[in-house]
Enzyme design. Structure first.
Site, PDB file in Angstrom:
ATOM      1  N   THR A 162      -8.398   2.727  10.995  1.00 51.96           N
ATOM      2  CA  THR A 162      -7.865   4.014  11.428  1.00 51.96           C
ATOM      3  C   THR A 162      -8.881   4.602  12.410  1.00 51.96           C
ATOM      4  O   THR A 162     -10.081   4.594  12.122  1.00 51.96           O
ATOM      5  CB  THR A 162      -7.683   4.946  10.212  1.00 51.96           C
ATOM      6  OG1 THR A 162      -6.821   4.293   9.292  1.00 51.96           O
ATOM      7  CG2 THR A 162      -7.106   6.282  10.623  1.00 51.96           C
ATOM      8  N   HIS A 351      19.137  16.958   2.364  1.00 50.23           N
ATOM      9  CA  HIS A 351      19.537  17.076   3.774  1.00 50.23           C
ATOM     10  C   HIS A 351      20.830  16.304   4.095  1.00 50.23           C
ATOM     11  O   HIS A 351      21.325  16.396   5.222  1.00 50.23           O
ATOM     12  CB  HIS A 351      18.419  16.575   4.691  1.00 50.23           C
ATOM     13  CG  HIS A 351      17.320  17.570   4.908  1.00 50.23           C
ATOM     14  ND1 HIS A 351      16.356  17.843   3.971  1.00 50.23           N
ATOM     15  CD2 HIS A 351      17.032  18.372   5.961  1.00 50.23           C
ATOM     16  CE1 HIS A 351      15.513  18.742   4.455  1.00 50.23           C
ATOM     17  NE2 HIS A 351      15.909  19.091   5.657  1.00 50.23           N
ATOM     18  N   GLU A 376      -6.300   3.894   1.071  1.00 49.27           N
ATOM     19  CA  GLU A 376      -7.412   4.106   0.111  1.00 49.27           C
ATOM     20  C   GLU A 376      -7.112   3.495  -1.254  1.00 49.27           C
ATOM     21  O   GLU A 376      -7.508   4.036  -2.289  1.00 49.27           O
ATOM     22  CB  GLU A 376      -7.754   5.600  -0.052  1.00 49.27           C
ATOM     23  CG  GLU A 376      -8.013   6.355   1.232  1.00 49.27           C
ATOM     24  CD  GLU A 376      -9.342   6.024   1.882  1.00 49.27           C
ATOM     25  OE1 GLU A 376     -10.073   5.167   1.363  1.00 49.27           O
ATOM     26  OE2 GLU A 376      -9.617   6.611   2.937  1.00 49.27           O
TER      27      GLU A 376
HETATM   28  C1  LIG Z   1      -1.971   2.482   8.443  1.00 46.28           C
HETATM   29  C2  LIG Z   1      -3.111   1.904   7.683  1.00 46.28           C
HETATM   30  C3  LIG Z   1      -4.395   2.382   7.898  1.00 46.28           C
HETATM   31  C4  LIG Z   1      -5.477   1.816   7.224  1.00 46.28           C
HETATM   32  N1  LIG Z   1      -6.760   2.254   7.503  1.00 46.28           N
HETATM   33  C5  LIG Z   1      -7.817   1.583   6.978  1.00 46.28           C
HETATM   34  C6  LIG Z   1      -9.170   1.906   7.374  1.00 46.28           C
HETATM   35  O1  LIG Z   1      -9.404   2.839   8.144  1.00 46.28           O
HETATM   36  N2  LIG Z   1     -10.182   1.143   6.898  1.00 46.28           N
HETATM   37  C7  LIG Z   1      -9.984   0.107   6.027  1.00 46.28           C
HETATM   38  O2  LIG Z   1     -10.949  -0.533   5.628  1.00 46.28           O
HETATM   39  N3  LIG Z   1      -8.720  -0.194   5.609  1.00 46.28           N
HETATM   40  C8  LIG Z   1      -7.641   0.507   6.069  1.00 46.28           C
HETATM   41  N4  LIG Z   1      -6.357   0.179   5.675  1.00 46.28           N
HETATM   42  C9  LIG Z   1      -6.163  -0.925   4.742  1.00 46.28           C
HETATM   43  C10 LIG Z   1      -5.712  -0.474   3.372  1.00 46.28           C
HETATM   44  O3  LIG Z   1      -6.800   0.084   2.679  1.00 46.28           O
HETATM   45  C11 LIG Z   1      -5.114  -1.696   2.677  1.00 46.28           C
HETATM   46  O4  LIG Z   1      -3.903  -2.020   3.341  1.00 46.28           O
HETATM   47  C12 LIG Z   1      -4.852  -1.444   1.212  1.00 46.28           C
HETATM   48  O5  LIG Z   1      -6.064  -1.305   0.509  1.00 46.28           O
HETATM   49  C13 LIG Z   1      -4.046  -2.595   0.588  1.00 46.28           C
HETATM   50  O6  LIG Z   1      -4.601  -3.819   0.901  1.00 46.28           O
HETATM   51  P1  LIG Z   1      -3.693  -4.999   1.486  1.00 46.28           P
HETATM   52  O7  LIG Z   1      -2.848  -4.423   2.550  1.00 46.28           O
HETATM   53  O8  LIG Z   1      -4.569  -6.125   1.845  1.00 46.28           O
HETATM   54  O9  LIG Z   1      -2.755  -5.401   0.294  1.00 46.28           O
HETATM   55  P2  LIG Z   1      -3.117  -6.513  -0.822  1.00 46.28           P
HETATM   56  O10 LIG Z   1      -4.470  -6.267  -1.354  1.00 46.28           O
HETATM   57  O11 LIG Z   1      -2.828  -7.846  -0.265  1.00 46.28           O
HETATM   58  O12 LIG Z   1      -2.042  -6.164  -1.936  1.00 46.28           O
HETATM   59  C14 LIG Z   1      -0.668  -6.561  -1.848  1.00 46.28           C
HETATM   60  C15 LIG Z   1       0.067  -6.079  -3.093  1.00 46.28           C
HETATM   61  O13 LIG Z   1      -0.530  -6.649  -4.263  1.00 46.28           O
HETATM   62  C16 LIG Z   1      -0.933  -5.629  -5.159  1.00 46.28           C
HETATM   63  N5  LIG Z   1      -2.164  -6.069  -5.818  1.00 46.28           N
HETATM   64  C17 LIG Z   1      -3.297  -6.551  -5.224  1.00 46.28           C
HETATM   65  N6  LIG Z   1      -4.205  -6.863  -6.150  1.00 46.28           N
HETATM   66  C18 LIG Z   1      -3.658  -6.554  -7.352  1.00 46.28           C
HETATM   67  C19 LIG Z   1      -4.113  -6.625  -8.698  1.00 46.28           C
HETATM   68  N7  LIG Z   1      -5.328  -7.073  -8.999  1.00 46.28           N
HETATM   69  N8  LIG Z   1      -3.270  -6.226  -9.690  1.00 46.28           N
HETATM   70  C20 LIG Z   1      -2.037  -5.750  -9.410  1.00 46.28           C
HETATM   71  N9  LIG Z   1      -1.544  -5.647  -8.149  1.00 46.28           N
HETATM   72  C21 LIG Z   1      -2.359  -6.038  -7.134  1.00 46.28           C
HETATM   73  C22 LIG Z   1      -1.143  -4.398  -4.291  1.00 46.28           C
HETATM   74  O14 LIG Z   1      -1.011  -3.207  -5.050  1.00 46.28           O
HETATM   75  C23 LIG Z   1      -0.020  -4.566  -3.284  1.00 46.28           C
HETATM   76  O15 LIG Z   1       1.174  -4.105  -3.869  1.00 46.28           O
HETATM   77  C24 LIG Z   1      -5.266   0.783   6.287  1.00 46.28           C
HETATM   78  C25 LIG Z   1      -3.957   0.327   6.048  1.00 46.28           C
HETATM   79  C26 LIG Z   1      -2.887   0.874   6.730  1.00 46.28           C
HETATM   80  C27 LIG Z   1      -1.508   0.351   6.475  1.00 46.28           C
END
Ligand SMILES: Cc1cc2nc3c(=O)[nH]c(=O)nc-3n(C[C@H](O)[C@H](O)[C@H](O)COP(=O)(O)OP(=O)(O)OC[C@H]3O[C@@H](n4cnc5c(N)ncnc54)[C@H](O)[C@@H]3O)c2cc1C
Length: 396
Positions: A162, A351, A376
């Site tokens: 971000t 709405h 987060e």
């Molecule tokens: C618009 C946007 C802005 C962002 N900005 C930042 C930023 O500034 N800096 C930064 O570092 N990151 C940033 N992120 C990343 C964000 O923090 C991650 O997308 C988020 O933490 C989820 O990680 P992932 O997308 O890899 O999903 P994954 O970790 O791959 O998870 C996929 C799914 O599996 C589930 N899951 C994963 N592990 C487990 C578990 N052990 N038990 C049960 N369920 C589980 C999750 O809940 C999710 O439903 C951003 C993301 C977006 C979309």
């Protein structure tokens, strides 16, 4: 009871800050938010206005030119801003987390060097843990910093920054080899300086371009490619390697309060739009607010906004008092994010067909609310943090 999201026991200064921000949101953000969002346009004038209000330095101590305010003040400001346009709170949030990290963990030199310029918004912060292959599982990062004669060399790929384009200072979590058995102690946070913009913005640092998103528009979210980036050992946050994971988790805790606050702001706005619409729209000879199904919906929405606000305030106050607040922040974030999505969905239903039209603000809120479930740490991850802590506290 009057309006929602009121907070007991605020100081005169906090009340004054909130009043000023509320006026700014009404005048400068709400009227332009949806148009800018639909155009995916960076809110330059709004950001300049927030700089003038001192919001970029809200939690930076006064000795470094900031307002020296608490996490509670920050969270309440974020609620107000997100009520206007959630993306604007995103512009401030990574900056705020980075300033917090430097304040809490930086060396004296790092504080002197960055905090005064961060307070004015001259230095703009981002923070980066996530990579293409991981977000929740932070300890699995691959980006590596290797020791050289005069510092470190960083290579790897980061994802989802971000403010990746608009920032000029990024806290980057890297693997370093400290020889420790614990993976958590072999990670270090580096303060990477770069130019704002896209392309090669520093030696060995490329920001390829903006990621297209379903919502959270206006603000730039990017990848970052590090290719043999040379960095001095002075840029290790806190001066000592091996602390990075713990520093970032501290940052994420305040970040979670922030996302909870954003969710409250969005939900509050969705409620306001819903209750206004319900008194104007008539079906079967009366305003829809007088159909009990709609009235009950409004009652539930307001209750969820209030509950979320109370949890966010509690988590912020806990952190301000110096307690560890991973569970409180996790609970607040999870509840506020889930409720936000429910409240927005309810307002959308109120709405009717117009909620699906881009002319109505609820369409934007609908897309923004979804991000609250992810940023987060997802709700699942919050549940893991909360659940593990409960098992410790209630161990048989
Ligand atoms: C618009 C946007 C802005 C962002 N900005 C930042 C930023 O500034 N800096 C930064 O570092 N990151 C940033 N992120 C990343 C964000 O923090 C991650 O997308 C988020 O933490 C989820 O990680 P992932 O997308 O890899 O999903 P994954 O970790 O791959 O998870 C996929 C799914 O599996 C589930 N899951 C994963 N592990 C487990 C578990 N052990 N038990 C049960 N369920 C589980 C999750 O809940 C999710 O439903 C951003 C993301 C977006 C979309």
């Amino acid at each position: 009871m009057g309006r929602l999201v009121r907070t007991e026991g605020l100081t005169d200064i906090q009340e004054e800050i909130l009043k000023t921000v509320r006026q700014f949101v009404e005048k400068e953000i709400i009227p332009v938010a949806t148009e800018l969002e639909h155009k995916d346009e960076y809110p330059t004038d709004i950001v300049e206005g927030l700089k003038e209000l001192g919001i970029f330095g809200i939690m930076i101590p006064e000795e470094y030119g900031g307002l020296g305010e608490s996490l509670l003040t920050y969270a309440l400001v974020v609620e107000e801003i997100a009520r206007g346009w959630m993306s604007v709170s995103g512009v401030i949030n990574t900056h705020f987390i980075l300033a917090y990290l430097i304040r809490q963990h930086g060396t004296d030199e790092q504080k002197q060097k960055y905090l005064p310029k961060m307070a004015t918004g001259e230095v703009r912060g981002a923070f980066s843990m996530s990579e293409p292959a991981l977000g929740s599982d932070v300890a699995a990062i691959k980006t590596k910093a290797t020791k050289t004669d005069d510092g470190y060399e960083i290579t790897g790929q980061k994802m989802w920054l971000t403010n990746g384009g608009s920032s000029n200072l990024v806290a980057v979590l890297c693997k370093t080899d400290e020889g420790d058995d614990s993976v958590y102690k072999n990670m270090t946070t580096f303060l990477v300086e770069k130019e704002p913009g896209f392309g090669e913005t520093a030696q060995g640092v490329t920001i390829p371009g903006k990621i297209e998103k379903m919502g959270y528009k206006g603000i730039d979210t990017t990848e970052m490619i590090l290719e043999k980036h040379q960095i001095s050992a002075d840029q290790v946050l806190g001066g000592k390697p091996g602390q990075g994971f713990y520093q970032m988790m501290d940052g994420v805790e305040v970040g979670r309060v922030n996302v909870g606050a954003r969710a409250v702001g969005i939900a509050n706005r969705a409620f306001e739009l819903g209750i206004a619409y319900a008194q104007q729209r008539e079906t079967f000879g009366k305003p829809i607010a007088q159909h009990q199904a709609i009235l009950f919906r409004l009652a539930e929405m307001a209750t969820k906004v209030e509950a979320s606000h109370a949890m966010v305030v509690r988590a912020a106050r806990g952190k301000d008092s110096g307690e560890r607040n991973d569970v409180e922040a996790g609970m607040a974030k999870m509840l506020a994010a889930e409720y936000c999505n429910e409240v927005v969905q309810d307002s959308f239903r109120i709405h009717g067909g117009y909620g699906y039209s881009k002319e109505y603000e609820i369409e934007r809120l609908y897309r923004e609310a979804a991000f609250m479930l992810i940023g987060e740490g997802t709700s699942d991850i919050q549940k893991m943090i909360i659940g593990r802590s409960l098992l410790k506290d209630y161990k048989l």
